[in-house]
Design a protein around this motif. Structure first.
Motif, short mmCIF file in Angstrom:
data_model
loop_
_atom_site.label_atom_id
_atom_site.label_comp_id
_atom_site.label_asym_id
_atom_site.label_seq_id
_atom_site.Cartn_x
_atom_site.Cartn_y
_atom_site.Cartn_z
N PHE A 189 0.84 -1.21 0.00
CA PHE A 189 0.00 0.00 0.00
C PHE A 189 0.87 1.25 0.00
O PHE A 189 1.96 1.26 0.59
CB PHE A 189 -0.92 0.00 1.22
N ASP A 190 0.37 2.28 -0.68
CA ASP A 190 1.09 3.55 -0.69
C ASP A 190 0.55 4.47 0.41
O ASP A 190 -0.28 4.06 1.23
CB ASP A 190 1.00 4.23 -2.07
N LYS A 242 -3.90 0.24 -3.05
CA LYS A 242 -3.26 -1.07 -3.17
C LYS A 242 -2.46 -1.17 -4.47
O LYS A 242 -2.91 -0.72 -5.53
CB LYS A 242 -4.31 -2.17 -3.12
N HIS A 243 -1.28 -1.75 -4.39
CA HIS A 243 -0.44 -2.01 -5.55
C HIS A 243 0.14 -3.41 -5.40
O HIS A 243 0.07 -4.03 -4.34
CB HIS A 243 0.71 -1.01 -5.65
N THR A 244 0.73 -3.92 -6.46
CA THR A 244 1.54 -5.12 -6.36
C THR A 244 2.99 -4.76 -6.63
O THR A 244 3.27 -3.73 -7.28
CB THR A 244 1.10 -6.20 -7.37
N ASP A 278 2.16 -0.31 12.29
CA ASP A 278 1.68 1.01 12.72
C ASP A 278 1.86 2.01 11.58
O ASP A 278 2.95 2.53 11.35
CB ASP A 278 2.45 1.46 13.98
N LYS A 279 0.79 2.27 10.85
CA LYS A 279 0.88 3.14 9.69
C LYS A 279 1.19 4.59 10.06
O LYS A 279 1.82 5.31 9.30
CB LYS A 279 -0.43 3.08 8.89
N PHE A 320 6.32 2.41 0.30
CA PHE A 320 5.20 1.49 0.39
C PHE A 320 5.27 0.75 1.73
O PHE A 320 6.31 0.68 2.37
CB PHE A 320 5.22 0.50 -0.78
N ILE A 321 4.12 0.18 2.12
CA ILE A 321 4.03 -0.53 3.39
C ILE A 321 3.40 -1.89 3.16
O ILE A 321 2.53 -2.05 2.30
CB ILE A 321 3.21 0.30 4.41
#
Length: 210
Positions: free
Chosen positions: A63-64, A69-71, A125-126, A144-145
């Motif tokens: 995730f950005d 959502k991304h791959t 923890d975002k 990204f996380i």
């Protein structure tokens, strides 16, 4: 080629290795001609670089900063630079934060046309993650996380396919098409574009005409 001399045989072996018709174990102990020894290592590294990341890694979801959502595959495909430098890190990892702080002093790859730095935070923890991006002014589009079970699966997959032992921080250099250039690339702050690989030419059979 049984009637050929040893130098010619070794020349042929190296080219078969480079073309993927032999593997490293079939050649390693057979190259004794000194001028070919250095080139043998270059070919082995080239062959390793030709192994692409598997779909299981490409399909991993991250995730950005906008929670989109991304791959990983999309990150590779969308890069305008031919190389991607991945920094596996986390806010919970003191050496990771020290390394990011060091990079932030000059951000020497932020505008690189050859290498795209990517920070992948293994994080639960975002809010801490966002605070670090702001504190060190990292490019949001390069950060990204990944959390929970996907992060554990990604560590497992990278361990299988690159030999990574799961330590943090860790740095990987890949080509845009997913080939592993360096599975232990060293600190991002110390990385230089001059260390990017140069494709080796064919071995020069200097004594073949003798």
């Amino acid at each position: 080629f049984e009637n050929c001399d040893q130098v010619i045989k070794q020349f042929i072996l190296l080219n078969l290795l480079r073309d993927g018709l032999l593997d490293e174990s079939q050649v390693l102990d057979k190259i004794t001609y000194a001028p070919y020894k250095e080139f043998e290592e270059k070919i082995i590294q080239e062959v390793k670089r030709n192994v692409k990341l598997p779909e299981t890694i490409y399909n991993t979801e991250v995730f950005d900063v906008y929670d989109s959502k991304h791959t990983l595959g999309e990150i590779f495909e969308n890069s305008t630079q031919p190389y991607l430098f991945l920094d596996f890190c986390g806010t919970w990892c003191k050496p990771c934060m020290e390394a990011i702080a060091k990079y932030s002093e000059n951000k020497h790859l932020d505008n690189s046309k050859k290498v795209k730095p990517i920070w992948l935070f293994f994080e639960n923890d975002k809010s801490k993650w966002i605070n670090i991006l702001i504190k060190y002014q990292l490019k949001k589009e390069n950060c990204f996380i990944i959390t929970g079970d996907p992060s554990r699966e990604l560590i497992k997959e990278f361990s299988i396919h690159t030999g990574w032992k799961g330590e943090f921080p860790h740095y990987f250099l890949f080509s845009k098409d997913g080939k592993t250039i360096n599975a232990d690339a060293g600190s991002l702050s110390k990385f230089s574009e001059s260390s990017l690989p140069k494709e080796p030419g064919p071995p020069a059979p200097t004594s073949l005409d003798k």
